[in-house]
Design an enzyme around this catalytic site. Structure first.
Site, short mmCIF file in Angstrom:
data_model
loop_
_atom_site.label_atom_id
_atom_site.label_comp_id
_atom_site.label_asym_id
_atom_site.label_seq_id
_atom_site.Cartn_x
_atom_site.Cartn_y
_atom_site.Cartn_z
N ASP A 92 0.79 -1.41 0.05
CA ASP A 92 -0.16 -0.06 0.16
C ASP A 92 1.04 1.51 -0.27
OD1 ASP A 92 0.96 -0.42 2.75
OD2 ASP A 92 -0.47 1.51 2.86
N GLU A 157 -0.37 -0.81 5.64
CA GLU A 157 0.70 -0.09 6.51
C GLU A 157 0.77 1.36 6.82
OE1 GLU A 157 3.99 1.65 7.76
OE2 GLU A 157 4.06 2.01 6.25
#
Length: 455
Positions: A92, A157
């Site tokens: 991500d 994250e």
């Protein structure tokens, strides 16, 4: 870089690495459906899973974590009785911010004249996953991977929502390993091999101030009607001392960093501080970014400038990020931040607060055998340079979860996010030379670590 077989193999794999990173960067995998569709993260996760399967990983799975994201997991079995090493990255990415400020498209990996590869996630941290692949491929081409490798690639994250932490706590055997390499840090600067020894923790909150039932005409009511934005500004200003240091009632802010220092001139250049603008805070730069708390206003909701009308705001909202150094508890810091805001909200304005993310600080044991193995590997990958240890102002909440679950595991943080990478900002980039050298270093680390466990 081509003096040994591992380095030669990695060099030959760099065109493939660039092609793969191009494919991975193309996914707009922001783990926030208000910014990008969920399908982009799902596509990136499937790409990562496919890459692991192609390398012979077993038990490859997309793990549905409690925050709604997916982490990708796989195991590459090593020789009998070999140690297990967990390799971490995340797919991500941060939002693109202002797309028009990017010189080249943010989700199109582009090599510019300076030789760097530009694109969102190129360094943070899609490049970290490619680094792991390069290291493993180099080992497979030169005698095989000498350890059992677990790979975990996180899907949220950057949001700090803790999905993988909660999943790992519920499945404590899943990520168990003798050593853990977190590929989400970076060298102190290009060409200087560095492991990150400390991470600041983080708490993120939203503050809403309400003063009126609705907006009012500033000519008719201005001067006596309580302005929500003005109240919020007062609150935010109370979080900084006159010199710019973060001030939160009851939260210490005087620790000193004893390790590698960060010269102010270098920091100004790395941070691209405008000429004549002072650096806020007291102490050394290293004190301020690695050893002390720091609050940042990362967003404000109120009247936009475009289309503004002469009216008094009835409500205003801000999102704050508080970085918490090792030795301070993030949960306690959050309580102190809440209490400070309540105390410093003026005019009895109504204030409400919501916590949207939290992670504890981390401090590694740099005396462990894994650090010796990494230092030897760095000497090979960076001839003439000795490995340095530094702090990092950012947060990786998973580190503490892993340290608590596996107290005997040795945790190292390396990666591609050196200052020139400009992670989280526009025009993020990765140095292909750093990608190549760190891949060589990681491959040699795995060789060294396997040997150290045989003694």
């Amino acid at each position: 870089m081509t003096a040994n077989p591992i380095a030669k193999t990695v060099a030959s794999l760099m065109p493939r690495a660039k092609a793969e990173l191009t494919e991975l960067v193309a996914f707009q995998s922001v783990a926030d459906e208000a910014v990008a569709p969920r399908s982009e993260c799902e596509a990136a996760a499937n790409w990562v899973a496919g890459a692991l399967r192609a390398e012979g990983f077993q038990d490859v799975a997309l793990l549905d974590t409690p925050d709604g994201s997916q982490s990708v997991y796989g195991v590459l079995p090593g020789p009998a009785d070999a140690p297990t090493v967990l390799l971490y990255a995340h797919y991500d990415v941060q939002p693109m911010l202002v797309e028009s400020a990017w010189v080249t498209p943010p989700f199109q990996l582009t090599e510019r004249e300076d030789g760097r590869w530009y694109g969102r996630g190129a360094a943070d941290c899609k490049g970290g996953f490619i680094m792991h692949l390069l290291a493993l491929r180099a080992l497979k081409a030169n005698g095989g991977v000498p350890v059992t490798v677990k790979v975990i690639v996180e899907g949220s994250e950057e949001q700090g929502t803790g999905g993988l932490e909660r999943y790992a706590e519920a499945h404590p055997d899943l990520l168990a390993a003798d050593a853990i390499v977190i590929g989400d840090a970076g060298n102190f600067r290009v060409g200087l091999p560095t492991v990150t020894a400390t991470l600041r923790g983080m708490t993120m909150i939203r503050v809403t101030v309400d003063t009126l039932e609705g907006n009012l005409h500033s000519g008719q009511f201005g001067g006596a009607a309580p302005d929500a934005l003005a109240a919020l500004i007062r609150v935010l200003d109370s979080l900084r001392a006159e010199d710019g240091s973060t001030v939160i009632d009851g939260l210490p802010a005087d620790k000193v960093w004893e390790g590698l220092q960060y010269p102010e001139a270098d920091f100004r250049k790395d941070a691209k501080v405008l000429d004549g603008v002072d650096l806020p805070g007291a102490g050394t730069v290293a004190d301020r970014i690695w050893a002390r708390p720091a609050v940042t206003v990362i967003g404000i909701d109120c009247h936009p400038v475009a289309g503004a009308t002469p009216s008094i705001p009835a409500t205003a909202r801000a999102q704050l990020s508080l970085r918490v150094p090792p030795g301070q508890d993030a949960a306690e810091a959050t309580k102190l931040l809440f209490a400070h805001i309540e105390k410093h909200t003026p005019w009895n304005a109504r204030v409400s607060m919501e916590q949207v993310g939290q992670g504890q600080a981390f401090q590694a044991d740099t005396s462990s055998p894994a650090y010796t193995s990494m230092a030897e590997a760095m000497r090979i990958a960076y001839p003439g340079e000795e490995m340095q240890t530094a702090g990092m102002g950012g947060s990786i909440p998973l580190c503490n979860t892993l340290a608590e679950l596996y107290p005997r595991a040795e945790i190292l943080l390396i990666g591609l996010s050196e200052p020139d990478a400009q992670i989280h900002a526009v025009n993020e980039s990765v140095s292909p030379q750093e990608l190549e050298r760190l891949s060589v270093a990681e491959a040699h680390f795995l060789l060294n670590y396997a040997r150290s466990k045989q003694v």
